[in-house]
Design an enzyme around this catalytic site. Structure first.
Site, PDB file in Angstrom:
ATOM      1  N   LYS A 176       0.828  -1.214   0.000  1.00 22.38           N
ATOM      2  CA  LYS A 176       0.000   0.000   0.000  1.00 22.38           C
ATOM      3  C   LYS A 176       0.863   1.266   0.000  1.00 22.38           C
ATOM      4  CE  LYS A 176      -2.203  -1.084   3.864  1.00 22.38           C
ATOM      5  NZ  LYS A 176      -1.620  -2.385   4.244  1.00 22.38           N
ATOM      6  N   ARG A 186      -9.478   0.682   9.212  1.00 24.26           N
ATOM      7  CA  ARG A 186      -9.104  -0.675   9.619  1.00 24.26           C
ATOM      8  C   ARG A 186     -10.277  -1.415  10.266  1.00 24.26           C
ATOM      9  NH1 ARG A 186      -3.537  -0.309   8.643  1.00 24.26           N
ATOM     10  NH2 ARG A 186      -2.274  -1.701   9.865  1.00 24.26           N
ATOM     11  N   ARG A 240      11.358  -6.354   4.779  1.00 22.53           N
ATOM     12  CA  ARG A 240      11.262  -4.915   5.038  1.00 22.53           C
ATOM     13  C   ARG A 240      11.855  -4.578   6.407  1.00 22.53           C
ATOM     14  NH1 ARG A 240       5.302  -2.338   5.009  1.00 22.53           N
ATOM     15  NH2 ARG A 240       5.128  -3.302   7.064  1.00 22.53           N
ATOM     16  N   ARG A 259      11.353  -0.986  12.149  1.00 25.80           N
ATOM     17  CA  ARG A 259      10.089  -1.171  12.867  1.00 25.80           C
ATOM     18  C   ARG A 259      10.128  -2.466  13.668  1.00 25.80           C
ATOM     19  NH1 ARG A 259       5.118  -0.288   8.696  1.00 25.80           N
ATOM     20  NH2 ARG A 259       4.123  -1.446  10.389  1.00 25.80           N
ATOM     21  N   ARG A 315      -0.736  -9.480  13.302  1.00 13.33           N
ATOM     22  CA  ARG A 315      -1.248  -8.387  12.452  1.00 13.33           C
ATOM     23  C   ARG A 315      -2.105  -8.959  11.320  1.00 13.33           C
ATOM     24  NH1 ARG A 315       4.251  -5.561  11.016  1.00 13.33           N
ATOM     25  NH2 ARG A 315       2.985  -4.191   9.699  1.00 13.33           N
TER      26      ARG A 315
HETATM   27  O1  C5P Z   1      -0.650   0.686   8.406  1.00 12.87           O
HETATM   28  P1  C5P Z   1       0.559   0.122   9.111  1.00 12.87           P
HETATM   29  O2  C5P Z   1       0.770  -1.322   8.808  1.00 12.87           O
HETATM   30  O3  C5P Z   1       1.772   0.955   8.924  1.00 12.87           O
HETATM   31  O4  C5P Z   1       0.211   0.207  10.653  1.00 12.87           O
HETATM   32  C1  C5P Z   1       1.118  -0.228  11.649  1.00 12.87           C
HETATM   33  C2  C5P Z   1       0.378  -0.471  12.926  1.00 12.87           C
HETATM   34  O5  C5P Z   1      -0.293   0.723  13.352  1.00 12.87           O
HETATM   35  C3  C5P Z   1      -0.720  -1.518  12.847  1.00 12.87           C
HETATM   36  O6  C5P Z   1      -0.214  -2.830  12.988  1.00 12.87           O
HETATM   37  C4  C5P Z   1      -1.591  -1.123  14.040  1.00 12.87           C
HETATM   38  O7  C5P Z   1      -1.003  -1.533  15.259  1.00 12.87           O
HETATM   39  C5  C5P Z   1      -1.517   0.394  13.985  1.00 12.87           C
HETATM   40  N1  C5P Z   1      -2.646   0.964  13.204  1.00 12.87           N
HETATM   41  C6  C5P Z   1      -3.902   0.971  13.795  1.00 12.87           C
HETATM   42  N2  C5P Z   1      -4.977   1.493  13.123  1.00 12.87           N
HETATM   43  C7  C5P Z   1      -4.827   2.018  11.894  1.00 12.87           C
HETATM   44  C8  C5P Z   1      -3.549   2.019  11.274  1.00 12.87           C
HETATM   45  C9  C5P Z   1      -2.468   1.462  11.964  1.00 12.87           C
HETATM   46  O8  C5P Z   1      -4.065   0.509  14.899  1.00 12.87           O
HETATM   47  N3  C5P Z   1      -5.901   2.530  11.259  1.00 12.87           N
HETATM   48 MG    MG Z   2       2.217   1.104   5.178  1.00 16.03          MG
END
Ligand code: C5P
Ligand code: MG
Length: 194
Positions: A14, A89, A128, A134, A146
């Site tokens: 994404k 989400r 990654r 991270r 996740r």
């Molecule tokens: O989108 P990304 O994978 O970078 O998000 C990293 C973490 O941030 C997710 O695993 C989650 O813990 C948190 N997150 C969330 N709600 C969102 C976006 C991210 O809780 N809408």
């Molecule tokens: Mg991302």
């Protein structure tokens, strides 16, 4: 205006694709994950609260995430549209996004879902993790959590927009360029709203 949700499991590309799409379509990219990481990097209250969830691969509570997203959108009234990456989400976040956009007579035009299978995702994220710095990219247990959270809490967002005729699946395997071209083909068919 055109507002897109770039959807898909963690590691589906994404962020990578959003960077190319903003260039081509002059949209503003909002990645809630990046916003949380920025807050964590600055040790803000919001960052410290988010960290408790992110380090376990859980979702930050809706009201926190929605408030942060609203602030970011409201900071950019000049935007020609948005690419939402990693948001919504949950269905509650989708409802909040629709309500927020409706305040300025806008809507989500499409949700584009990148499809990538679980094993490919785990490999991509571990890879990654070597450079992303991270913590949640460097632990297979967190990564698998996740993915589970995505299936349980996030896939209903696909159905939510599908019921409104807005969800489309896009094959997320291939080169960055191939995937980009698939996304552009889908976007070029959309009817922008005012
Ligand atoms: O989108 P990304 O994978 O970078 O998000 C990293 C973490 O941030 C997710 O695993 C989650 O813990 C948190 N997150 C969330 N709600 C969102 C976006 C991210 O809780 N809408
Ligand atoms: Mg991302």
């Amino acid at each position: 205006m055109i507002n897109l949700i770039l959807f898909g499991p963690p590691g589906s590309g994404k962020g990578t694709q959003a960077a190319y799409l903003v260039d081509k379509y002059q949209l503003l990219h909002i990645s809630t994950g990046d916003l949380f990481r920025y807050e964590m990097g600055n040790n803000t209250r919001l960052g410290m609260e988010a960290k408790r969830y992110i380090e376990k691969g859980e979702l930050v509570p809706d009201e926190v995430t929605i408030g942060m997203l609203r602030n970011k959108v409201e900071m950019h009234p000049e935007a020609a549209g948005f690419i939402f990456d990693g948001f919504p989400r949950t269905v509650a976040q989708a409802e909040a996004l629709d309500a927020l956009l409706a305040e300025s007579d806008q809507e989500v035009n499409a949700l584009l879902a990148l499809e990538v299978d679980d094993e490919e995702i785990v490999q991509r994220i571990l890879n990654r993790g070597k450079t992303s710095g991270r913590d949640d990219d460097n632990d297979e247990t967190i990564i698998r959590n996740r993915i589970d959270v995505y299936k349980r809490e996030t896939t209903p967002v696909f159905d939510y927009y599908d019921e409104r005729g807005k969800s489309q699946k896009v094959d997320g395997l291939g080169t960055i360029k191939e995937i980009f071209e698939r996304l552009c083909a889908a976007i070029d068919k959309l009817q922008p709203s005012r």
